[in-house]
Structures are given as structure tokens and as C-alpha cells.
Design an enzyme around this catalytic site. Structure first.
Site, PDB file in Angstrom:
ATOM      1  NE  ARG A 186       0.127   1.467   3.479  1.00  0.00           N
ATOM      2  CZ  ARG A 186       0.846   2.419   3.541  1.00  0.00           C
ATOM      3  NH1 ARG A 186       2.269   2.279   3.682  1.00  0.00           N
ATOM      4  NH2 ARG A 186       0.741   3.675   3.635  1.00  0.00           N
ATOM      5  N   GLY A 187       0.123   2.376  -0.220  1.00  0.00           N
ATOM      6  CA  GLY A 187       1.021   3.630  -0.479  1.00  0.00           C
ATOM      7  C   GLY A 187       1.214   3.829  -1.747  1.00  0.00           C
ATOM      8  CB  ALA A 188       0.381   6.770  -3.930  1.00  0.00           C
ATOM      9  NE  ARG A 231      -6.250   0.753  -1.896  1.00  0.00           N
ATOM     10  CZ  ARG A 231      -5.534   1.119  -0.985  1.00  0.00           C
ATOM     11  NH1 ARG A 231      -4.330   0.973  -0.862  1.00  0.00           N
ATOM     12  NH2 ARG A 231      -6.025   2.356  -0.173  1.00  0.00           N
ATOM     13  CD  GLN A 270      -2.918   3.057   6.743  1.00  0.00           C
ATOM     14  OE1 GLN A 270      -3.600   3.317   7.619  1.00  0.00           O
ATOM     15  NE2 GLN A 270      -3.480   2.697   5.594  1.00  0.00           N
ATOM     16  CG  ASP A 275      -2.975   8.154  -1.362  1.00  0.00           C
ATOM     17  OD1 ASP A 275      -3.035   8.770  -0.179  1.00  0.00           O
ATOM     18  OD2 ASP A 275      -2.597   7.109  -1.419  1.00  0.00           O
ATOM     19  CG  ASN A 316      -2.370  11.855   2.550  1.00  0.00           C
ATOM     20  OD1 ASN A 316      -1.899  10.853   1.718  1.00  0.00           O
ATOM     21  ND2 ASN A 316      -1.914  12.077   3.839  1.00  0.00           N
ATOM     22  CE  LYS A 317      -5.185   5.621   4.292  1.00  0.00           C
ATOM     23  NZ  LYS A 317      -5.993   4.951   3.494  1.00  0.00           N
TER      24      LYS A 317
HETATM   25  O1  MRU Z   1      -4.771   2.987   1.982  1.00  0.00           O
HETATM   26  P1  MRU Z   1      -3.120   3.404   1.933  1.00  0.00           P
HETATM   27  O2  MRU Z   1      -2.297   2.851   3.120  1.00  0.00           O
HETATM   28  O3  MRU Z   1      -2.624   2.869   0.487  1.00  0.00           O
HETATM   29  O4  MRU Z   1      -3.009   4.907   2.067  1.00  0.00           O
HETATM   30  C1  MRU Z   1      -2.316   5.509   1.184  1.00  0.00           C
HETATM   31  C2  MRU Z   1      -1.097   5.929   1.790  1.00  0.00           C
HETATM   32  O5  MRU Z   1      -0.111   5.387   2.456  1.00  0.00           O
HETATM   33  C3  MRU Z   1      -1.216   7.683   2.585  1.00  0.00           C
HETATM   34  O6  MRU Z   1      -2.481   8.183   2.153  1.00  0.00           O
HETATM   35  C4  MRU Z   1       0.008   8.163   2.163  1.00  0.00           C
HETATM   36  O7  MRU Z   1      -0.027   9.310   3.195  1.00  0.00           O
HETATM   37  C5  MRU Z   1       0.456   8.823   0.895  1.00  0.00           C
HETATM   38  S1  MRU Z   1       1.184   7.415   0.007  1.00  0.00           S
HETATM   39  C6  MRU Z   1       2.957   7.921   0.639  1.00  0.00           C
END
Ligand code: MRU
Length: 359
Positions: free
Chosen positions: A59-61, A102, A210, A251, A261-262
């Protein structure tokens, strides 16, 4: 090891994902099991990569984008196509499967388009073998570039961190969210490597935790001092002056400077602005969509199990209730002090500074 990557070795203490050029396998650390178990998974099947992205093993963009590129490489390697037309059809199908995992992380679509662009150009040769080689090469390039980009974001962003800074962050933006090193947490890591004293305040980041699981694991490994807070403590921590600045990841960013973002990031931005603390975003330019339309950002809505249980294990509340579980929110440009990219720091007005950085 690829020679460019060898030069970056000292920044890769944590290797969340990579491609084994001998066995032709894609390998990744299953982030669902952290911080308790460090389990690497491996595959030669792009459909398994898609599954890993969908289920948050990866996970993480930026990590999602790089993994999808390697997914395309696996699709090219498994192909028995005799013509470039047949191979391109198979690659389009792999792209479709990977793109459906996603919806919000822009790096996913950026990486898939970049690999397909390379395949289409190499297809002019009429040689399916050359197209396959090109796809693997492009995925490897995207991987190495992501690590380099993060180190550059760290170097540029480290200027924002004074000796003794207390940095609040939300969600995981460290090595585990990328091909290595990290974005927002990469800035902290770089400042730490430069010898600055720094303290991280990380939120838990409900519901997938996370912050509580992944930031804690990474920060402990590095020896960087940190405190864990519950998400709802952000405002009091800001108000009491226990934080000097906030840095989060992204993201998806659009040219107006709206940042997806999250979930919970908007609350962090509001609290930081109310308390008069700087609120920064750190992301590679591969997270920036060339669009002016913030309304078009798709916000992923996830299942209710994430909310009513802890990681599918302990049941938190009744099962037969309604839940709303958006995984991201969008912070408007007026709340953002700057966007740190590998090409420099964009500042307001973002509708001018972002296109300039990208040009
Ligand atoms: O749902 P996830 O864990 O894929 O969430 C995305 C993220 O990791 C965050 O939003 C993050 O802050 C940006 S990606 C470096």
C-alpha cells in the site's frame, strides 16, 4: 544488483519490494503483518500482484505504482505471444486488472500508462521479444527512479526541519509506502541522517493503523525518537504547541493544489492552520495528475470490517450496523504551506507553481 541501485544502497535499509532479476520474481514485504511479523511474499503472476495491492499487502501510492509496473513486467515475461499485436492485447488486459485494484492513488495509473507507452513505442520494431524486454526495463527504471526521487524529496524537504523539530505525520509515508526511503517520513529520515535531532509525533491512522503499525516499525528500526497519538489527539497536540510542523504524503494531487491523502489528513491540516503551525505535503511529481478538477478525484470507499474490527481480528462493535468508511479526504490548497517534490517546493498559488514545476 542494478548499478544505479547499488549507489542508493545506503538509503535502502528497508526494502519493501523488489524484482529478482535471476528468478524473475517480484518480491514484497506483506505490510498487513507488520509490526509483528516480517514476511516477504514472491510471485511470477501479475494477478497475484493485483491481489496484493487490493488487499493492502502492498500500500501507499508510490509503492502501488512501482508494484503495478512490475506486474506489467511479469505479464510480459509470462507471455507466449508470437506477434506484437497479441502481446499488446495481453498487456492491455494486465493493465486493466492492475488498474482496477485501487481508485485513488494516482501513481498506479501513471506507472501503468508509462509502461504501456514504452510497449507501444517498442512495438514499432515488430519484435515481441524487444517489447517484453522494454516492459521489464521500464518497470526497473520506475523502481530505481522512485528511490532516487524519495531521496531527493528528503534532501529538499530537510531544509524545513530545524534541529530539535517536532514533526507530526499521519499515515505511513516511509519506505513501506514507496520503493524505498519514503516521502514525508523520508524528509524526517534525511534530516536524521544529517545529524539533526528530531521527534516524530505519529497518529495511529484509524482504521488500518498505518501510523500505529508501520510508522512505529520503521521509526523504531531507524532509532528516530517518536510518540504515538490517537487520531483525535491531533488538535490538542497542536494547540499545546507540542508540534513545530506537520508533514504528510499524498495519494493524488491536482494542479489546483488540492491534495487527496489518507482519511484524517484534512483534520490535521485544519488543526495545524488553527494553531498557526505549517502544514506541508511531500510527494513525487508522479502523484500529480495533470487535471484542474479536484471534484474528479475518486475517493475510495472501503468495507465495514476495517471499522468494526481491529485488522479483521478483534471485534470492536456490533456486526449488523451501518458504516461509512472513506479511505481518503481532500485538503484544499489554502490550508497547505508547501508541496515538497523532487523538483523543488511548490508554494501558493499552486495553480502557478505546480505546472511550472512539472514543465
Ligand atoms: O490506503 P493506503 O495505506 O494505501 O494509504 C495511502 C497512504 O499510504 C497514504 O495516504 C500516504 O499518506 C500517501 S502515500 C505515500
Amino acid at each position: 544488483m542494478n548499478s544505479e541501485l547499488a549507489k542508493l544502497e545506503r538509503f535502502l535499509k528497508i526494502r519493501p519490494l523488489y524484482f529478482d532479476e535471476e528468478t524473475k520474481e517480484f518480491i514484497w514485504l506483506d505490510t498487513r503483518l507488520l509490526p509483528f511479523e516480517e514476511v516477504y511474499r514472491r510471485t511470477r503472476d501479475y494477478r497475484r500482484v493485483a491481489e496484493a495491492i487490493r488487499s493492502l499487502e502492498i500500500r501507499g501510492a508510490p509503492a502501488i505504482g512501482v508494484s503495478a509496473a512490475f506486474g506489467m513486467a511479469l505479464a510480459a515475461l509470462e507471455s507466449k505471444a508470437r506477434s506484437v499485436e497479441e502481446l499488446l492485447r495481453e498487456l492491455e488486459e494486465a493493465k486493466r486488472v492492475l488498474a482496477s485494484t485501487r481508485p485513488t492513488a494516482y501513481n498506479l495509473f501513471w506507472a501503468l500508462d508509462r509502461v504501456m507507452g514504452r510497449a507501444s513505442r517498442d512495438a514499432l520494431s515488430g519484435d515481441p521479444g524487444k517489447v517484453s524486454e522494454g516492459v521489464v526495463d521500464e518497470a526497473m527504471k520506475i523502481y530505481v527512479e522512485d528511490v532516487k526521487t524519495n531521496v531527493e524529496i528528503g534532501r529538499i524537504g530537510s531544509k524545513l526541519i530545524e534541529n530539535g523539530s517536532r514533526v507530526l505525520t499521519h499515515c505511513n509515508t516511509g519506505a513501506l509506502a514507496t520503493a524505498g526511503f519514503g516521502t514525508a517520513l523520508g524528509i524526517v529520515r534525511y534530516a536524521w541522517y544529517e545529524g539533526k535531532s528530531v521527534e516524530v509525533i505519529t497518529t495511529e491512522t484509524r482504521p488500518v493503523l498505518q501510523g500505529a503499525r508501520l510508522n512505529v516499525w520503521e521509526l523504531k528500526k531507524e532509532g528516530i525518537p517518536f510518540k504515538l497519538i490517537v487520531d483525535s489527539a491531533v488538535a490538542i497536540v497542536m494547540k499545546r504547541g507540542l508540534v513545530d510542523l506537520a508533514i504528510v504524503g499524498a495519494d493524488r494531487i491536482v494542479l489546483t493544489g488540492h491534495v487527496a491523502n489518507k482519511i484524517g489528513t484534512l483534520q490535521v491540516a485544519l488543526a495545524a492552520n488553527y494553531a498557526g503551525k505549517p502544514f506541508y505535503v511531500a510527494a513525487p511529481t508522479s502523484t500529480v495528475q495533470r487535471s484542474w478538477d479536484a471534484e474528479s478525484i475518486v475517493i475510495e470507499e472501503r468495507g465495514k470490517d476495517e471499522v468494526i474490527t481491529v485488522m479483521g481480528r478483534a471485534q470492536l462493535t456490533l456486526k449488523d450496523i451501518e458504516v461509512y468508511n472513506p479511505a481518503f479526504d481532500v485538503t484544499p490548497p489554502e490550508l497547505i504551506s508547501g508541496i515538497v517534490t523532487e523538483r523543488g517546493i511548490a508554494t501558493k498559488p499552486y495553480s502557478e507553481s505546480l505546472p511550472k514545476l512539472l514543465s
